[in-house]
Motif scaffolding. Sequence first.
Motif, PDB file in Angstrom:
ATOM      1  N   UNK A  79       4.870  10.420  43.685  1.00  0.00           N
ATOM      2  CA  UNK A  79       4.025   9.929  42.889  1.00  0.00           C
ATOM      3  C   UNK A  79       4.245   8.366  43.137  1.00  0.00           C
ATOM      4  N   UNK A  80       3.124   7.467  43.380  1.00  0.00           N
ATOM      5  CA  UNK A  80       3.019   6.261  43.301  1.00  0.00           C
ATOM      6  C   UNK A  80       2.602   5.547  41.895  1.00  0.00           C
ATOM      7  N   UNK A  81       2.937   4.383  41.799  1.00  0.00           N
ATOM      8  CA  UNK A  81       2.653   3.496  40.567  1.00  0.00           C
ATOM      9  C   UNK A  81       2.406   2.153  41.241  1.00  0.00           C
ATOM     10  N   UNK A  82       1.452   1.481  40.919  1.00  0.00           N
ATOM     11  CA  UNK A  82       1.174   0.056  41.261  1.00  0.00           C
ATOM     12  C   UNK A  82       0.469  -0.857  40.644  1.00  0.00           C
ATOM     13  N   UNK A  83       0.935  -2.109  40.307  1.00  0.00           N
ATOM     14  CA  UNK A  83       0.302  -3.050  39.725  1.00  0.00           C
ATOM     15  C   UNK A  83      -0.741  -3.769  40.637  1.00  0.00           C
ATOM     16  N   UNK A  84      -1.986  -3.911  40.264  1.00  0.00           N
ATOM     17  CA  UNK A  84      -3.137  -4.482  41.016  1.00  0.00           C
ATOM     18  C   UNK A  84      -3.233  -5.744  40.260  1.00  0.00           C
ATOM     19  N   UNK A  85      -3.366  -6.895  40.946  1.00  0.00           N
ATOM     20  CA  UNK A  85      -3.714  -8.202  40.359  1.00  0.00           C
ATOM     21  C   UNK A  85      -5.039  -8.834  40.785  1.00  0.00           C
ATOM     22  N   UNK A  86      -5.761  -9.642  40.046  1.00  0.00           N
ATOM     23  CA  UNK A  86      -6.754 -10.201  40.295  1.00  0.00           C
ATOM     24  C   UNK A  86      -6.291 -11.585  41.168  1.00  0.00           C
ATOM     25  N   UNK A  87      -6.913 -11.777  42.463  1.00  0.00           N
ATOM     26  CA  UNK A  87      -6.361 -12.976  43.074  1.00  0.00           C
ATOM     27  C   UNK A  87      -6.897 -14.255  42.743  1.00  0.00           C
ATOM     28  N   UNK A 127      -5.552   1.769  47.504  1.00  0.00           N
ATOM     29  CA  UNK A 127      -6.511   0.644  48.064  1.00  0.00           C
ATOM     30  C   UNK A 127      -8.071   1.134  47.883  1.00  0.00           C
ATOM     31  N   UNK A 128      -8.301   2.569  47.791  1.00  0.00           N
ATOM     32  CA  UNK A 128      -9.598   2.924  47.646  1.00  0.00           C
ATOM     33  C   UNK A 128     -10.274   3.161  46.069  1.00  0.00           C
ATOM     34  N   UNK A 129      -9.346   2.559  45.293  1.00  0.00           N
ATOM     35  CA  UNK A 129      -9.868   2.884  43.927  1.00  0.00           C
ATOM     36  C   UNK A 129     -10.702   1.416  43.725  1.00  0.00           C
ATOM     37  N   UNK A 130     -11.827   1.578  43.369  1.00  0.00           N
ATOM     38  CA  UNK A 130     -12.709   0.501  43.327  1.00  0.00           C
ATOM     39  C   UNK A 130     -12.480  -0.755  42.280  1.00  0.00           C
ATOM     40  N   UNK A 131     -12.867  -1.844  42.488  1.00  0.00           N
ATOM     41  CA  UNK A 131     -12.546  -2.877  41.591  1.00  0.00           C
ATOM     42  C   UNK A 131     -13.977  -3.753  41.640  1.00  0.00           C
ATOM     43  N   UNK A 132     -14.039  -4.400  40.414  1.00  0.00           N
ATOM     44  CA  UNK A 132     -15.082  -5.367  40.382  1.00  0.00           C
ATOM     45  C   UNK A 132     -14.859  -6.633  40.737  1.00  0.00           C
ATOM     46  N   UNK A 133     -13.539  -7.011  41.048  1.00  0.00           N
ATOM     47  CA  UNK A 133     -13.161  -8.288  41.547  1.00  0.00           C
ATOM     48  C   UNK A 133     -12.302  -8.252  42.623  1.00  0.00           C
ATOM     49  N   UNK A 134     -11.936  -9.356  43.353  1.00  0.00           N
ATOM     50  CA  UNK A 134     -10.889  -9.449  44.267  1.00  0.00           C
ATOM     51  C   UNK A 134      -9.623  -9.368  44.012  1.00  0.00           C
ATOM     52  N   UNK A 135      -8.837  -8.250  44.389  1.00  0.00           N
ATOM     53  CA  UNK A 135      -7.554  -7.830  43.873  1.00  0.00           C
ATOM     54  C   UNK A 135      -6.450  -7.569  45.135  1.00  0.00           C
ATOM     55  N   UNK A 136      -5.143  -7.634  44.504  1.00  0.00           N
ATOM     56  CA  UNK A 136      -4.239  -7.425  45.565  1.00  0.00           C
ATOM     57  C   UNK A 136      -3.315  -6.394  44.822  1.00  0.00           C
ATOM     58  N   UNK A 168      -4.912  -7.672  35.319  1.00  0.00           N
ATOM     59  CA  UNK A 168      -3.740  -6.861  36.073  1.00  0.00           C
ATOM     60  C   UNK A 168      -4.057  -5.588  35.604  1.00  0.00           C
ATOM     61  N   UNK A 169      -4.241  -4.529  36.472  1.00  0.00           N
ATOM     62  CA  UNK A 169      -4.092  -3.355  36.348  1.00  0.00           C
ATOM     63  C   UNK A 169      -3.054  -2.200  36.875  1.00  0.00           C
ATOM     64  N   UNK A 170      -2.970  -1.167  36.240  1.00  0.00           N
ATOM     65  CA  UNK A 170      -1.819  -0.161  36.636  1.00  0.00           C
ATOM     66  C   UNK A 170      -2.675   0.944  37.288  1.00  0.00           C
ATOM     67  N   UNK A 171      -2.274   1.210  38.370  1.00  0.00           N
ATOM     68  CA  UNK A 171      -2.763   2.302  38.950  1.00  0.00           C
ATOM     69  C   UNK A 171      -1.794   3.528  39.420  1.00  0.00           C
ATOM     70  N   UNK A 172      -2.142   4.481  39.833  1.00  0.00           N
ATOM     71  CA  UNK A 172      -1.127   5.692  40.205  1.00  0.00           C
ATOM     72  C   UNK A 172      -1.802   6.524  41.270  1.00  0.00           C
ATOM     73  N   UNK A 231      -6.933   4.691  37.883  1.00  0.00           N
ATOM     74  CA  UNK A 231      -6.547   3.719  37.058  1.00  0.00           C
ATOM     75  C   UNK A 231      -5.880   4.178  35.740  1.00  0.00           C
ATOM     76  N   UNK A 232      -4.614   3.740  35.532  1.00  0.00           N
ATOM     77  CA  UNK A 232      -3.864   4.158  34.657  1.00  0.00           C
ATOM     78  C   UNK A 232      -4.108   3.500  33.372  1.00  0.00           C
TER      79      UNK A 232
END
Length: 276
Positions: free
Chosen positions: A111-119, A56-65, A95-99, A88-89
């Motif tokens: 190890x966690x992987x996550x898809x973060x998507x623009x709202x 959640x603390x990885x910065x983003x330039x847009x609203x994401x979930x 859509x972004x892939x995070x780890x 950010x992977x």
Amino acid sequence: MTKPGDHGDAEGGQPAAFYLPSGQGRFLPTPHTAGPWSPEAQHFGPPSALLVRALERISSERDTLLARVTVEILGPAPLTELTVSAAVERPGRSVELLSADLVAAGRTVARASAWRMATSDTEGVAETQPSMGAASALPPVEGRAEATWPADWHSGYLKAMEWRAVKGAILEPGAATVWARQRVALVEGERPSALQRLFTVADSGSGVSNQLDWHRWLFINSELTVHIQREPLGEWIGLDAVTVLGPRGTGTAQSTLHDASGQVATGAQALLVRRR
């Protein structure tokens, strides 16, 4: 839940948090993280939430979930200092892939992987009713009796959470449903986010719906995958869980996760099943 950092646990004067921050991504687990099988290994609810905190603390330039998070459990998480990092992977506009990695004594334990998507605005088509695909809302937590765990399970994590029984019985084999909320903060001095609270509970699906006598059988999850429809509201998380066992030593614990208004996510855990 008490406000983070207000006071220690009444039992033993422990800090009212799962982790004490040490700076530079380092955290010291408290005894509240200890799992039911051993006081020397953490229940993976708090580590999963700690990984989500980093994501959640990885910065983003847009609203994401975060739409999907998978936590690969690579080994036991000891009650020693942990280091958490995230990156950010694969960047993207929508859509972004995070780890994120959780390291103890130079060894990656998860190890966690996550898809973060623009709202975007999909409220008008959101599936909130059972007839539209969502699970039925759980009965309210008010008036529910406290859930009971096996007396010989270690009580660190289990006592750091408040549990209320809805249906089924944890002490008996089979599907079960509970409400749960944290009695302590995730990180001392912080109020946990909605998703941190969700993941603190989500790894309990296999324990809530266990099918086997743990004195005779091992049923260990190697991962946790959660698909998120929306962030939960309020402190209570509902966990409606069932375990399905296969004939050759594997199984799956499947969960539907709720807040007071209804379904917020689904969870699954791959299980190793073996006689002791």
